[in-house]
Design a protein around this motif. Structure first.
Motif, PDB file in Angstrom:
ATOM      1  N   MET A 127       0.846  -1.196   0.000  1.00  0.00           N
ATOM      2  CA  MET A 127       0.000   0.000   0.000  1.00  0.00           C
ATOM      3  C   MET A 127       0.879   1.242   0.000  1.00  0.00           C
ATOM      4  O   MET A 127       1.722   1.416   0.875  1.00  0.00           O
ATOM      5  N   GLU A 151       0.638   4.973   0.572  1.00  0.00           N
ATOM      6  CA  GLU A 151      -0.247   5.964   1.179  1.00  0.00           C
ATOM      7  C   GLU A 151       0.417   7.337   1.159  1.00  0.00           C
ATOM      8  O   GLU A 151       1.577   7.473   1.540  1.00  0.00           O
ATOM      9  N   ASN A 194      -2.144   4.880   7.649  1.00  0.00           N
ATOM     10  CA  ASN A 194      -2.840   4.038   6.675  1.00  0.00           C
ATOM     11  C   ASN A 194      -4.020   3.357   7.355  1.00  0.00           C
ATOM     12  O   ASN A 194      -3.875   2.297   7.948  1.00  0.00           O
ATOM     13  N   ASP A 246      -6.689   2.124   5.842  1.00  0.00           N
ATOM     14  CA  ASP A 246      -7.172   0.988   5.055  1.00  0.00           C
ATOM     15  C   ASP A 246      -6.562  -0.325   5.529  1.00  0.00           C
ATOM     16  O   ASP A 246      -7.151  -1.387   5.367  1.00  0.00           O
ATOM     17  N   ARG A 247      -5.393  -0.272   6.121  1.00  0.00           N
ATOM     18  CA  ARG A 247      -4.729  -1.482   6.621  1.00  0.00           C
ATOM     19  C   ARG A 247      -5.606  -2.197   7.649  1.00  0.00           C
ATOM     20  O   ARG A 247      -5.592  -3.416   7.749  1.00  0.00           O
ATOM     21  N   GLU A 262       3.555  -1.341   4.002  1.00  0.00           N
ATOM     22  CA  GLU A 262       3.037   0.019   3.876  1.00  0.00           C
ATOM     23  C   GLU A 262       4.160   0.969   3.484  1.00  0.00           C
ATOM     24  O   GLU A 262       5.238   0.944   4.069  1.00  0.00           O
ATOM     25  N   LEU A 272       4.499   4.803   3.504  1.00  0.00           N
ATOM     26  CA  LEU A 272       3.808   6.002   3.970  1.00  0.00           C
ATOM     27  C   LEU A 272       4.490   7.265   3.464  1.00  0.00           C
ATOM     28  O   LEU A 272       5.639   7.246   3.045  1.00  0.00           O
TER      29      LEU A 272
END
Length: 80
Positions: free
Chosen positions: A37, A39, A44, A46-47, A58, A60
């Motif tokens: 992901m 972001e 985040n 959605d995690r 992730e 970020l």
């Protein structure tokens, strides 16, 4: 060969819903999906909506390379 899917879209366009449905489908069919992901922000959320059995990396704050070094490890090899 490993299939790769890229999901992108505007805020509220259904990316998280589509991702959740894809992950459920893949797991029901014996596949082992993983998620990277990217972001833009430093949090985040959605995690929290993804099954804990699915490995998630992730990136970020708008990181654009899954191979960018974070500390002593690389993100993508953790998923493999």
């Amino acid at each position: 060969m490993i299939p790769v899917y890229v999901l992108s879209g505007f805020l509220g366009s259904g990316k998280t819903t589509l991702l959740s449905n894809m992950l459920k489908y893949l797991m029901l069919n014996g596949k082992r999906p993983a998620v990277i992901m990217n972001e833009i922000g430093n949090v985040n959320l959605d995690r929290l909506l993804i099954n804990d059995e699915v490995p998630v990396a992730e990136m970020l704050n708008g990181c654009n390379s899954p191979f960018k070094q974070r500390g002593k490890s690389l993100i993508c090899p953790k998923l493999i």
